[in-house]
Scaffold this motif. Structure first.
Motif, mmCIF file in Angstrom:
data_model
loop_
_atom_site.group_PDB
_atom_site.id
_atom_site.type_symbol
_atom_site.label_atom_id
_atom_site.label_comp_id
_atom_site.label_asym_id
_atom_site.label_seq_id
_atom_site.Cartn_x
_atom_site.Cartn_y
_atom_site.Cartn_z
ATOM 1 N N ALA A 29 0.821 -1.221 0.000
ATOM 2 C CA ALA A 29 0.000 0.000 0.000
ATOM 3 C C ALA A 29 0.850 1.264 0.000
ATOM 4 C CB ALA A 29 -0.944 -0.007 1.201
ATOM 5 N N GLU A 30 1.981 1.244 0.680
ATOM 6 C CA GLU A 30 2.850 2.434 0.727
ATOM 7 C C GLU A 30 3.382 2.768 -0.666
ATOM 8 O OE1 GLU A 30 6.867 3.996 2.994
ATOM 9 O OE2 GLU A 30 5.749 2.323 3.859
ATOM 10 N N ALA A 31 3.801 1.767 -1.418
ATOM 11 C CA ALA A 31 4.296 2.007 -2.778
ATOM 12 C C ALA A 31 3.171 2.503 -3.674
ATOM 13 C CB ALA A 31 4.912 0.734 -3.351
ATOM 14 N N ILE A 32 2.004 1.902 -3.562
ATOM 15 C CA ILE A 32 0.870 2.330 -4.384
ATOM 16 C C ILE A 32 0.521 3.790 -4.095
ATOM 17 C CG2 ILE A 32 -1.601 1.969 -4.810
ATOM 18 C CD1 ILE A 32 -0.992 -1.074 -4.339
ATOM 19 N N ARG A 33 0.471 4.162 -2.827
ATOM 20 C CA ARG A 33 0.201 5.574 -2.478
ATOM 21 C C ARG A 33 1.285 6.482 -3.054
ATOM 22 N NH1 ARG A 33 -1.323 3.302 2.389
ATOM 23 N NH2 ARG A 33 0.688 3.789 3.325
ATOM 24 N N PHE A 34 2.541 6.066 -2.966
ATOM 25 C CA PHE A 34 3.644 6.866 -3.513
ATOM 26 C C PHE A 34 3.437 7.099 -5.010
ATOM 27 C CE2 PHE A 34 7.583 6.908 -5.932
ATOM 28 C CZ PHE A 34 8.186 8.046 -5.420
ATOM 29 N N TYR A 35 3.176 6.021 -5.750
ATOM 30 C CA TYR A 35 3.009 6.169 -7.198
ATOM 31 C C TYR A 35 1.776 6.997 -7.539
ATOM 32 C CZ TYR A 35 6.839 2.905 -7.801
ATOM 33 O OH TYR A 35 8.076 2.318 -7.774
ATOM 34 N N GLU A 36 0.688 6.843 -6.798
ATOM 35 C CA GLU A 36 -0.496 7.671 -7.036
ATOM 36 C C GLU A 36 -0.194 9.146 -6.781
ATOM 37 O OE1 GLU A 36 -4.049 4.425 -6.149
ATOM 38 O OE2 GLU A 36 -3.363 5.717 -4.517
ATOM 39 N N ARG A 37 0.560 9.449 -5.739
ATOM 40 C CA ARG A 37 0.949 10.849 -5.474
ATOM 41 C C ARG A 37 1.824 11.402 -6.592
ATOM 42 N NH1 ARG A 37 2.182 8.923 -0.281
ATOM 43 N NH2 ARG A 37 4.395 9.121 -0.734
ATOM 44 N N ASN A 38 2.460 10.518 -7.352
ATOM 45 C CA ASN A 38 3.359 10.931 -8.417
ATOM 46 C C ASN A 38 2.741 10.767 -9.804
ATOM 47 O OD1 ASN A 38 6.196 11.764 -7.342
ATOM 48 N ND2 ASN A 38 5.448 10.149 -5.998
ATOM 49 N N GLY A 39 1.415 10.779 -9.868
ATOM 50 C CA GLY A 39 0.710 10.866 -11.133
ATOM 51 C C GLY A 39 0.290 9.567 -11.790
ATOM 52 N N PHE A 40 0.541 8.441 -11.163
ATOM 53 C CA PHE A 40 0.110 7.164 -11.731
ATOM 54 C C PHE A 40 -1.272 6.820 -11.180
ATOM 55 C CE2 PHE A 40 4.684 7.048 -12.081
ATOM 56 C CZ PHE A 40 4.918 6.423 -13.295
ATOM 57 N N ALA A 41 -2.083 6.151 -12.011
ATOM 58 C CA ALA A 41 -3.419 5.723 -11.593
ATOM 59 C C ALA A 41 -3.600 4.266 -11.985
ATOM 60 C CB ALA A 41 -4.490 6.580 -12.260
ATOM 61 N N SER A 42 -4.407 3.550 -11.232
ATOM 62 C CA SER A 42 -4.676 2.155 -11.547
ATOM 63 C C SER A 42 -5.310 2.049 -12.922
ATOM 64 C CB SER A 42 -5.625 1.549 -10.515
ATOM 65 O OG SER A 42 -5.001 1.502 -9.258
ATOM 66 N N GLN A 43 -4.802 1.091 -13.706
ATOM 67 C CA GLN A 43 -5.368 0.847 -15.025
ATOM 68 C C GLN A 43 -5.902 -0.568 -15.125
ATOM 69 O OE1 GLN A 43 -2.606 1.096 -18.245
ATOM 70 N NE2 GLN A 43 -4.162 0.793 -19.791
ATOM 71 N N SER A 44 -5.219 -1.516 -14.508
ATOM 72 C CA SER A 44 -5.680 -2.897 -14.552
ATOM 73 C C SER A 44 -5.255 -3.598 -13.263
ATOM 74 C CB SER A 44 -5.107 -3.637 -15.766
ATOM 75 O OG SER A 44 -3.704 -3.703 -15.668
ATOM 76 N N VAL A 45 -5.836 -4.736 -13.043
ATOM 77 C CA VAL A 45 -5.511 -5.531 -11.861
ATOM 78 C C VAL A 45 -5.145 -6.927 -12.330
ATOM 79 C CG1 VAL A 45 -6.453 -6.536 -9.735
ATOM 80 C CG2 VAL A 45 -7.106 -4.218 -10.417
ATOM 81 N N THR A 46 -4.065 -7.466 -11.811
ATOM 82 C CA THR A 46 -3.656 -8.826 -12.125
ATOM 83 C C THR A 46 -4.038 -9.718 -10.955
ATOM 84 O OG1 THR A 46 -1.792 -8.026 -13.430
ATOM 85 C CG2 THR A 46 -1.703 -10.319 -12.686
ATOM 86 N N LEU A 47 -4.775 -10.763 -11.236
ATOM 87 C CA LEU A 47 -5.158 -11.723 -10.208
ATOM 88 C C LEU A 47 -4.339 -12.990 -10.447
ATOM 89 C CD1 LEU A 47 -8.983 -11.161 -10.447
ATOM 90 C CD2 LEU A 47 -7.392 -10.133 -8.829
ATOM 91 N N GLU A 48 -3.904 -13.623 -9.378
ATOM 92 C CA GLU A 48 -3.045 -14.794 -9.498
ATOM 93 C C GLU A 48 -3.503 -15.883 -8.565
ATOM 94 O OE1 GLU A 48 1.535 -15.700 -8.369
ATOM 95 O OE2 GLU A 48 1.219 -14.057 -9.766
ATOM 96 N N ALA A 49 -3.359 -17.124 -8.999
ATOM 97 C CA ALA A 49 -3.672 -18.288 -8.173
ATOM 98 C C ALA A 49 -2.451 -19.197 -8.149
ATOM 99 C CB ALA A 49 -4.876 -19.041 -8.724
ATOM 100 N N THR A 50 -2.084 -19.652 -6.986
ATOM 101 C CA THR A 50 -1.000 -20.611 -6.863
ATOM 102 C C THR A 50 -1.522 -21.987 -7.249
ATOM 103 O OG1 THR A 50 -0.046 -19.330 -5.076
ATOM 104 C CG2 THR A 50 0.679 -21.622 -5.267
ATOM 105 N N LEU A 51 -0.776 -22.699 -8.053
ATOM 106 C CA LEU A 51 -1.205 -24.027 -8.521
ATOM 107 C C LEU A 51 -0.381 -25.119 -7.865
ATOM 108 C CD1 LEU A 51 -1.557 -23.208 -12.307
ATOM 109 C CD2 LEU A 51 -3.336 -23.212 -10.566
#
Length: 161
Positions: free
Chosen positions: A139-161
């Motif tokens: 969350a800290e990195a995401i907040r940092f990048y959002e403060r620096n002009g980046f916005a969420s565009q997509s979400v990657t979901l993953e499952a361990t097999l």
């Protein structure tokens, strides 16, 4: 490290910075991916980083920045790469591949300075967009990048097999 602070310089990496780049990359892997992704080889920076960073210093499609305390000591880094347009995505894009600043320097706006330099490089290189990926649990990195002009565009979901 002494208590005396030097002026931190953000600049393009040189061959003499490879050891510092590897050390910072190793710290990033241990702190971030190593705690969030069990499939990541946290020894990668030490095994493959020297060659990867050395080749990146002169690659025109890659950006390697270092945050230097002013005395040659690397206390942070940023790597970026250009992706050429394709038929599916006809816009050149710049990817902020990785970034790390030693914890003692994290509130000194060094990360912001490196991101600003990355964005300027991307624009000068003809990129129409810039992107960065962060772990959803960082969350800290995401907040940092959002403060620096980046916005969420997509979400990657993953499952361990």
């Amino acid at each position: 490290m002494s208590d005396q602070r030097h002026e931190v310089i953000v600049r393009r990496a040189e061959q003499s910075d490879v050891e510092g780049l590897v050390a910072c990359s190793g710290a990033l892997f241990a702190e971030d991916a190593g705690t969030r992704d069990p499939s990541i080889d946290i020894n990668w920076p030490h095994e493959h980083g020297p060659q990867r960073f050395a080749s990146g210093v002169t690659d025109p499609n890659r950006l390697l920045l270092v945050a230097d305390r002013g005395d040659g000591e690397v206390i942070g880094y940023l790597t970026g790469a250009l992706m050429e347009p394709s038929a599916m995505r006809p816009v050149k894009a710049a990817t902020l591949v990785s970034m790390y600043v030693r914890p003692a320097y994290r509130r000194d706006r060094i990360g912001r300075r490196m991101v600003d330099a990355f964005r300027a490089w991307a624009k000068e290189s003809g990129a129409g967009s810039a992107q960065v990926t962060a772990y959803a649990s960082n969350a800290e990195a995401i907040r940092f990048y959002e403060r620096n002009g980046f916005a969420s565009q997509s979400v990657t979901l993953e499952a361990t097999l």
